[in-house]
Design an enzyme around this catalytic site. Structure first.
Site, PDB file in Angstrom:
ATOM      1  N   GLU A 100      -1.034   1.259  -5.411  1.00 49.10           N
ATOM      2  CA  GLU A 100      -0.717   0.029  -4.693  1.00 49.10           C
ATOM      3  C   GLU A 100      -0.682  -1.168  -5.632  1.00 49.10           C
ATOM      4  O   GLU A 100      -1.641  -1.412  -6.363  1.00 49.10           O
ATOM      5  CB  GLU A 100      -1.788  -0.214  -3.615  1.00 49.10           C
ATOM      6  N   HIS A 147       0.837  -1.213   0.000  1.00 52.82           N
ATOM      7  CA  HIS A 147       0.000   0.000   0.000  1.00 52.82           C
ATOM      8  C   HIS A 147       0.874   1.268   0.000  1.00 52.82           C
ATOM      9  O   HIS A 147       0.895   2.030   0.980  1.00 52.82           O
ATOM     10  CB  HIS A 147      -0.869  -0.069   1.263  1.00 52.82           C
TER      11      HIS A 147
HETATM   12  O1  LIG Z   1      -7.539   3.642   6.472  1.00 54.31           O
HETATM   13  P1  LIG Z   1      -6.946   2.371   5.952  1.00 54.31           P
HETATM   14  O2  LIG Z   1      -7.544   1.131   6.575  1.00 54.31           O
HETATM   15  O3  LIG Z   1      -5.441   2.364   6.063  1.00 54.31           O
HETATM   16  O4  LIG Z   1      -7.291   2.285   4.427  1.00 54.31           O
HETATM   17  C1  LIG Z   1      -7.009   3.346   3.596  1.00 54.31           C
HETATM   18  C2  LIG Z   1      -7.554   3.069   2.186  1.00 54.31           C
HETATM   19  O5  LIG Z   1      -6.781   2.050   1.610  1.00 54.31           O
HETATM   20  C3  LIG Z   1      -7.099   1.803   0.231  1.00 54.31           C
HETATM   21  O6  LIG Z   1      -6.264   0.808  -0.247  1.00 54.31           O
HETATM   22  C4  LIG Z   1      -8.534   1.348   0.133  1.00 54.31           C
HETATM   23  O7  LIG Z   1      -8.873   1.128  -1.248  1.00 54.31           O
HETATM   24  C5  LIG Z   1      -9.444   2.393   0.745  1.00 54.31           C
HETATM   25  O8  LIG Z   1     -10.792   1.944   0.690  1.00 54.31           O
HETATM   26  C6  LIG Z   1      -9.034   2.688   2.174  1.00 54.31           C
HETATM   27  O9  LIG Z   1      -9.825   3.733   2.690  1.00 54.31           O
END
Ligand SMILES: O=P(O)(O)OC[C@H]1O[C@@H](O)[C@H](O)[C@@H](O)[C@@H]1O
EC number: 5.1.3.15
Length: 291
Positions: free
Chosen positions: A262, A161
């Site tokens: 990502e 991510h």
């Molecule tokens: O707040 P988190 O759990 O780290 O996620 C952040 C974002 O991560 C992204 O990868 C998702 O597609 C989103 O839907 C999400 O809001």
């Protein structure tokens, strides 16, 4: 956290340093190639700055305290991406990013460094996982390997991510996704096709069916961030837009400073592992001039 990490590096000599920061245990590695900050929590790459460049990764200035996930760098989403497919109450993006991992140095040289991380305990029944991180010149590679140690087939989803640092998300252009089909998470999963190059004009949360390279052109920093990948059939692009106001570790002041691109395996391309089988998902993040 970003400012503190940058301040720590400016005072450190070359070498590998263990450091506590806001109750997170970090490894700070500095060499003639640049700087790399790694957290034990989540085996998370938090900061990478090749020599002579600005940092490639964004990290929150107001990260939450452990064991909350750290917003920024490259969180590992594993062994599911997003919500757990069937069990309500499981954490978003899986269990890897909040678990404790051990780092082991494998190689260090004038042009880079290589490390491996393993969780300190089994994270998910039937699965083993390990991460390799390699820095070479102005590029960083992450390889996440999953192995099915159960007697039955296992299915998983995952993402590397990456929070890419940009000067102003409203001015960037994202190349490589043109004509790709995507699922729009902000429109109930509606399917659409990418018309032209992608710009981030408001909140964006999309899963593209895509295996290639993505490039983020940043006219303000005058640079191009490249996201190459392997073992991944989905590319996720996310920026919360005005929703950042409701995220205590982002806020509207930091919202323009990043875009997440990502390398992923999502519900569109889950990984199915036979007993004994292992598979890797990888990404190489690098920086180059705009022109
Ligand atoms: O707040 P988190 O759990 O780290 O996620 C952040 C974002 O991560 C992204 O990868 C998702 O597609 C989103 O839907 C999400 O809001």
């Amino acid at each position: 956290m970003r400012q503190q990490i940058e301040a720590l590096f400016s005072a450190l000599p070359d070498g590998i340093h263990e450091q506590q920061l806001q109750n997170f245990e970090l490894l700070l590695i500095k060499g003639s190639w640049g700087e790399l900050a790694l957290a034990r929590q989540g085996a998370q790459v938090l900061h990478f700055r090749p020599a002579g460049e600005a940092p490639l990764l964004w990290i929150s200035d107001c990260a939450k305290a452990p064991p909350a996930p750290i917003r920024g760098g490259v969180p590992l989403c594993w062994p599911w991406f997003g919500d757990h497919p069937s069990q309500a109450g499981q954490p978003a993006h899986g269990v890897a990013r909040t678990a404790r991992w051990d780092w082991r140095l494998q190689n260090a040289g004038a042009d880079g460094v290589q490390l491996r991380a393993e969780p300190t305990r089994n994270l998910w029944s039937g699965l083993e996982v390990g991460l390799e991180v390699r820095v070479r010149g102005s590029a960083i590679e992450l390889l996440l390997e999953s192995r099915n140690v159960a007697q039955q087939p296992v299915e998983l989803t995952q993402a590397l991510h990456s929070y890419l640092a940009v000067a102003d998300v409203g001015r960037i252009e994202i190349l490589g996704l043109r004509d790709c089909d995507y699922l729009d998470k902000l429109r109930d999963g509606r399917r659409a096709s990418q018309d032209g190059e992608l710009r981030v004009e408001s909140a964006l949360d999309r899963v593209y069916r895509h295996t290639g390279v993505t490039e983020v052109l940043d006219p303000v920093l005058q640079r191009r961030l490249r996201v190459a990948k392997s073992g991944s059939g989905s590319t996720v692009v996310w920026n919360p837009g005005v929703g950042a106001a409701g995220l205590s570790d982002v806020g509207m002041d930091q919202q323009p400073r990043f875009v997440c691109v990502e390398a992923a395996n999502t519900g569109l391309d889950p990984v199915r592992l036979a007993p004994g089988e292992s598979r890797r998902i990888g990404t190489v993040l690098s920086v180059g001039p705009l022109a």
